[in-house]
Design a protein around this motif. Structure first.
Motif, short mmCIF file in Angstrom:
data_model
loop_
_atom_site.label_atom_id
_atom_site.label_comp_id
_atom_site.label_asym_id
_atom_site.label_seq_id
_atom_site.Cartn_x
_atom_site.Cartn_y
_atom_site.Cartn_z
N GLU A 153 35.93 38.99 44.56
CA GLU A 153 36.91 39.45 43.56
C GLU A 153 37.42 38.32 42.67
OE1 GLU A 153 39.88 42.56 44.67
OE2 GLU A 153 39.01 42.21 46.65
N VAL A 154 37.01 37.09 42.99
CA VAL A 154 37.43 35.96 42.16
C VAL A 154 36.20 35.32 41.50
CG1 VAL A 154 38.61 33.73 42.10
CG2 VAL A 154 39.47 35.52 43.61
N LYS A 155 35.23 34.94 42.31
CA LYS A 155 33.96 34.35 41.88
C LYS A 155 34.05 32.92 41.34
CE LYS A 155 31.18 37.06 39.48
NZ LYS A 155 30.11 38.00 39.10
N SER A 156 35.02 32.64 40.48
CA SER A 156 35.13 31.26 40.03
C SER A 156 36.55 30.99 39.53
CB SER A 156 34.10 30.95 38.95
OG SER A 156 34.67 30.99 37.66
N PHE A 157 36.88 29.71 39.44
CA PHE A 157 38.20 29.31 38.97
C PHE A 157 38.43 29.71 37.51
CE2 PHE A 157 38.93 26.11 42.49
CZ PHE A 157 40.11 26.71 42.92
N SER A 158 37.35 30.01 36.79
CA SER A 158 37.52 30.40 35.39
C SER A 158 38.37 31.65 35.23
CB SER A 158 36.16 30.68 34.75
OG SER A 158 35.32 29.58 34.95
N HIS A 159 38.42 32.48 36.28
CA HIS A 159 39.08 33.77 36.14
C HIS A 159 40.54 33.67 36.58
CE1 HIS A 159 34.68 34.77 37.09
NE2 HIS A 159 34.83 34.44 35.83
N CYS A 160 41.30 32.95 35.78
CA CYS A 160 42.71 32.67 36.09
C CYS A 160 43.45 33.92 36.54
CB CYS A 160 43.44 32.12 34.87
SG CYS A 160 42.54 30.95 33.86
N ASN A 161 43.23 35.02 35.81
CA ASN A 161 44.02 36.23 36.05
C ASN A 161 43.65 36.95 37.33
OD1 ASN A 161 41.64 36.67 34.63
ND2 ASN A 161 42.32 38.66 33.86
N ALA A 162 42.56 36.51 38.00
CA ALA A 162 42.26 37.09 39.31
C ALA A 162 43.35 36.69 40.31
CB ALA A 162 40.88 36.62 39.81
N CYS A 163 43.94 35.52 40.13
CA CYS A 163 44.97 35.03 41.06
C CYS A 163 46.36 34.95 40.41
CB CYS A 163 44.61 33.63 41.57
SG CYS A 163 43.01 33.54 42.38
N HIS A 164 46.39 34.48 39.17
CA HIS A 164 47.68 34.39 38.47
C HIS A 164 47.92 35.72 37.77
CE1 HIS A 164 48.15 30.03 39.01
NE2 HIS A 164 46.84 29.96 38.86
N THR A 165 48.74 36.55 38.39
CA THR A 165 48.87 37.92 37.90
C THR A 165 49.49 37.99 36.50
OG1 THR A 165 50.99 38.10 39.05
CG2 THR A 165 49.04 38.89 40.22
N ARG A 166 50.15 36.92 36.08
CA ARG A 166 50.75 36.94 34.74
C ARG A 166 50.12 35.90 33.82
NH1 ARG A 166 56.19 36.09 34.39
NH2 ARG A 166 56.23 37.28 32.47
N ALA A 167 48.88 35.54 34.12
CA ALA A 167 48.19 34.53 33.30
C ALA A 167 48.09 34.96 31.85
CB ALA A 167 46.80 34.26 33.86
N GLU A 168 47.89 36.25 31.61
CA GLU A 168 47.73 36.71 30.23
C GLU A 168 49.04 36.59 29.45
OE1 GLU A 168 44.76 38.79 29.00
OE2 GLU A 168 44.08 39.76 30.85
N GLN A 169 50.15 36.52 30.17
CA GLN A 169 51.44 36.31 29.50
C GLN A 169 51.76 34.82 29.40
OE1 GLN A 169 51.56 38.94 32.25
NE2 GLN A 169 50.71 40.04 30.52
N GLY A 170 50.80 33.98 29.83
CA GLY A 170 51.01 32.54 29.73
C GLY A 170 51.78 31.96 30.91
N SER A 171 52.01 32.76 31.96
CA SER A 171 52.80 32.27 33.09
C SER A 171 51.92 31.94 34.30
CB SER A 171 53.83 33.32 33.50
OG SER A 171 54.39 32.96 34.76
N PHE A 172 52.10 30.72 34.82
CA PHE A 172 51.35 30.29 36.00
C PHE A 172 52.28 30.00 37.16
CE2 PHE A 172 48.64 29.63 32.36
CZ PHE A 172 47.46 30.24 32.79
N ASN A 173 53.46 30.57 37.08
CA ASN A 173 54.48 30.40 38.11
C ASN A 173 53.94 30.77 39.50
OD1 ASN A 173 56.82 31.04 39.79
ND2 ASN A 173 57.94 30.69 37.88
#
Lengths: 187, 134
Positions: A153-173
């Motif tokens: 479900e992740v495959k690579s670090f490129s897929h920020c939003n697989a783990c950072h649920t608010r990555a698309e909003q610019g948040s990596f909290n």
């Protein structure tokens, strides 16, 4: 007497070794003296609709604040072979997206987080992947492979939003991190 | 030997100027393909091309349109590399589909190059289009 000496030598060595580790774990290592308008844990969210459409169709629309201007320029000049995919654009759209990326790039952003990305990069280096910048590596070096490349479900670090649920909003909290199959990340 | 084949063609092919008059986007694209040499349009040929696998060098050595879009047009797909979900291709379940000529041409160009290693001909695009639209 001899024993005490040996023990303190060990303590001294261990202490010496751990100091740089503790220090490099400190976020301040990546900061300069400047004041930033945005002291948050985020980068600027992507709001431009053309950018969202054109650069968010195959993966999340990465914030321009995640790479410096040089990197974006290099990437935009080779969209036909874009990480093994074809992302080519007509000349007009390509130009307007390049302008947007350059104006908001990590080295020109007033978000503290964005500056950390750009500061970590050597002057003569032009990484094309956010996930290969030193700051990125530093923040992710404790995450085991089984949670990333070994995780369908992740495959690579490129897929920020697989783990950072608010990555698309610019948040990596850290509070917004959920690793699929593993849940919340607790340090 | 020739006769059954001819009948087959007549049954599934339609002359390009006489299809799908209810949709202006599709029609105007089909007309532009006709101007570039496409003649008969054939949804079954479109389906065949959609499911066919093409050899490639690099990370994915067997590529097809279905790699990302799946063989079932009414089902959602997933980008093979990035995992990003892709909405179903069939306009019957996804009204956003095939509504913008520029967008369609952009993706034909990219996806044909990636999948087949070259741009699609006008004929192939016409066949894909009627297959996807039908």
């Amino acid at each position: 007497m001899k024993n005490t000496l040996a023990i303190s030598a060990v303590i001294f060595t261990v202490g010496f070794v751990t100091i740089p580790v503790v220090w490099s774990d400190d976020d301040d290592h990546w900061e300069g003296m400047e004041e930033y308008k945005h002291q948050s844990t985020g980068v600027a969210a992507v709001t431009n609709t053309v950018y969202r459409e054109e650069c968010g169709s195959c993966h999340m629309a990465y914030s321009p604040g995640l790479l410096p201007a040089n990197s974006w320029m290099k990437m935009m000049s080779g969209l036909e072979n874009h990480f093994g995919d074809n992302a080519e654009l007509d000349a007009g759209t390509e130009k307007s997206i390049t302008d947007l990326l350059l104006a908001n790039s990590a080295d020109r952003s007033d978000y503290r987080r964005a500056r950390k990305f750009s500061r970590s990069i050597q002057l003569n280096d032009t990484p094309l992947r956010i996930s290969e910048t030193p700051y990125f590596r530093h923040e992710h070096d404790e995450i085991p492979n089984r949670m990333v490349t070994g995780n369908p479900e992740v495959k690579s670090f490129s897929h920020c939003n697989a783990c950072h649920t608010r990555a698309e909003q610019g948040s990596f909290n850290e509070h917004d991190i959920r690793i699929p199959g593993y849940g919340r990340w607790d340090d | 030997m020739k006769a059954p084949y001819l009948i087959f063609v007549v049954l599934v092919s339609t002359h390009i100027n006489s299809v799908l008059a209810d949709n202006t986007t599709i029609n105007s694209l089909l007309q532009s393909y006709a101007a570039k040499g496409a003649t008969e349009v054939n949804a079954e040929q479109g389906q065949y091309l959609w499911q066919k696998t093409y050899p490639a060098n690099g990370e994915f050595s067997q590529r097809s349109c279905a790699s990302c879009h799946t063989e079932k047009l009414t089902a959602p797909g997933k980008h093979v590399k990035t995992n990003k979900p892709i909405e179903p291709m069939a306009p019957s379940v996804n009204s956003q589909r095939l509504t913008d000529q520029k967008k369609i041409e952009k993706w034909f160009k990219r996806n044909c190059k990636w999948t087949m290693g070259r741009e699609c001909t006008a004929q192939e695009k016409a066949d894909f289009l009627v297959y996807l639209y039908k």
